[in-house]
Motif scaffolding. Structure first.
Motif, short mmCIF file in Angstrom:
data_model
loop_
_atom_site.label_atom_id
_atom_site.label_comp_id
_atom_site.label_asym_id
_atom_site.label_seq_id
_atom_site.Cartn_x
_atom_site.Cartn_y
_atom_site.Cartn_z
N TYR A 12 0.88 -1.17 0.00
CA TYR A 12 0.00 0.00 0.00
C TYR A 12 0.92 1.21 0.00
N GLY A 72 -1.41 -4.20 -3.13
CA GLY A 72 -2.46 -4.48 -2.14
C GLY A 72 -2.32 -5.84 -1.47
N GLN A 73 -3.43 -6.31 -0.95
CA GLN A 73 -3.44 -7.52 -0.11
C GLN A 73 -2.94 -8.77 -0.87
N VAL A 95 1.31 0.02 6.64
CA VAL A 95 -0.14 -0.02 6.79
C VAL A 95 -0.61 1.42 6.72
N GLN A 120 -4.13 2.44 6.72
CA GLN A 120 -5.36 2.79 7.44
C GLN A 120 -5.81 1.67 8.35
N SER A 129 -8.49 0.02 8.74
CA SER A 129 -9.21 -1.15 8.20
C SER A 129 -8.27 -2.19 7.59
N GLN A 130 -7.04 -1.82 7.29
CA GLN A 130 -6.10 -2.80 6.68
C GLN A 130 -5.42 -3.69 7.73
N GLU A 151 -6.60 -7.54 8.05
CA GLU A 151 -6.30 -8.44 6.91
C GLU A 151 -4.79 -8.60 6.70
N MET A 152 -4.02 -7.61 7.12
CA MET A 152 -2.56 -7.70 6.93
C MET A 152 -1.89 -8.52 8.04
#
Ligand code: PEP
Ligand code: MN
Length: 336
Positions: free
Chosen positions: A130, A143-144, A165, A167, A169-170, A173-174
């Protein structure tokens, strides 16, 4: 004032401590980290800390005159060591090297970088999936999915991953795919992100803001710590000044000052710090001599073809020379 509570301190004891602090016009902020429970007491009046220290449930009590408390060096006897597992530590007296491209670009690039790092004994790979970019039209990262590929190829060679990272919200999932969360310069005072990273059990490398002061960096770290995460590293990556001859002004002064003020490891980023490939090496070595515990440096097989920051990225040959010189430089510093 920092009060370290005993692990078996009960609620009546804590209540009594809070009351004693309130009686002296101190506000107690409870902090629970991965390691222990604290009360960070903030107040203006002069008090004899022994009058609090004698209360039950207290393991230790420290007066901290700095405005930031938990990240201050004034209360912790030993410097923080970040243990990434598999024998990879940061801040333990060995010089830590994190190297890799600015951006993760694809499988071949990661494979080639992993090979380069493994053959040079570098245990931590950097690379953004990101990417914060000045222009929305520039490459903004894989991305992811890119992160999963990055993780798969690195874990095969026990290489640890540091990636940015951007934000809150990431984070979730990270989480399973990173070893260190990087907070970029542009997010250095994103307090929501800092709060959220305080709640995870994973190391964080916090970069200094583009025009951030040393105090602001320390307060940003205090956000993470006071939300429960003690595993923080600080990174000097250059600040914006009036000078236009280079991308940023690597503020080497900040390194010994940070080392004096905090128990957290201090990392130097000469790539963004000067922004010119040719001078990354001398600035890296200067960072070591100034007292850094580690480096984060941009490396790419073909910097001229890199998707981002190629102008400040070392090729493998340049990087190998740097790794060697850094070892010598660090040895010299430690021998003094
Ligand atoms: C990076 O590490 O590639 C990066 C974007 O760094 P900074 O946040 O220091 O600009
Ligand atoms: Mn970069």
């Amino acid at each position: 004032m920092i009060i370290q509570l005993k692990s078996d301190a009960n609620s009546q004891q804590i209540e009594a401590i809070n009351q004693a602090l309130a009686d002296r016009s101190y506000k107690a902020n409870p902090v629970s980290t991965q390691h222990r429970n604290y009360l960070v007491a903030i107040g203006k009046s002069e008090i004899d800390i022994r009058s609090i220290g004698v209360l039950e449930g207290i393991a230790d009590i420290h007066r901290v005159s700095d405005q930031y408390k938990l990240v201050s060096k004034k209360w912790k006897l030993k410097d923080t060591v970040i243990d990434l597992g598999d024998g990879v530590n940061i801040g333990s007296g060995d010089f830590a090297v994190m190297a890799g491209p600015c951006s993760i670009e694809g499988e071949e690039q990661v494979e080639s970088t992993v090979e380069h790092l493994a053959s040079n004994g570098v245990r931590i790979m950097r690379g953004g999936v990101y990417k914060p970019r000045s222009s929305p039209y520039s490459f903004r990262g894989l991305g992811q999915e890119g992160l999963k590929m990055f993780h798969r190829l690195c874990s095969a060679k026990s290489i640890k991953i540091i990636t940015e990272v951007m934000q809150v919200s990431q984070i979730k999932e990270m989480f399973d795919f990173v070893d260190i969360f990087q907070v970029g310069a542009r997010n250095s005072q994103n307090f929501n992100l800092l709060d959220a990273l305080g709640e995870v059990d994973k190391p964080v490398l916090l970069k200094r803001g583009i025009s951030g002061t040393v105090d602001e960096l320390l307060f940003a770290a205090e956000y993470i710590f006071s939300n429960g995460n003690e595993k923080i590293m600080l990174c000097e990556r250059g600040i914006r000044s009036y000078e236009k001859a280079y991308r940023n002004t690597l503020d080497l002064n900040a390194i010994p000052i940070l080392k004096e003020r905090t128990h957290l490891p201090v990392i130097v980023d000469p790539s963004h710090g000067i922004g010119l490939r040719k001078y990354v090496e001398p600035m890296a070595l200067a960072g070591i001599m100034a007292g850094a515990d580690g480096i984060i440096v941009e490396v790419h097989e073909q910097p001229e073809k890199a998707f981002s920051d190629g102008q400040q990225t070392l090729n493998y040959k340049e990087a190998e020379i740097l790794y060697r010189k850094m070892k010598d430089c660090f040895r010299l510093r430690e021998s003094w």
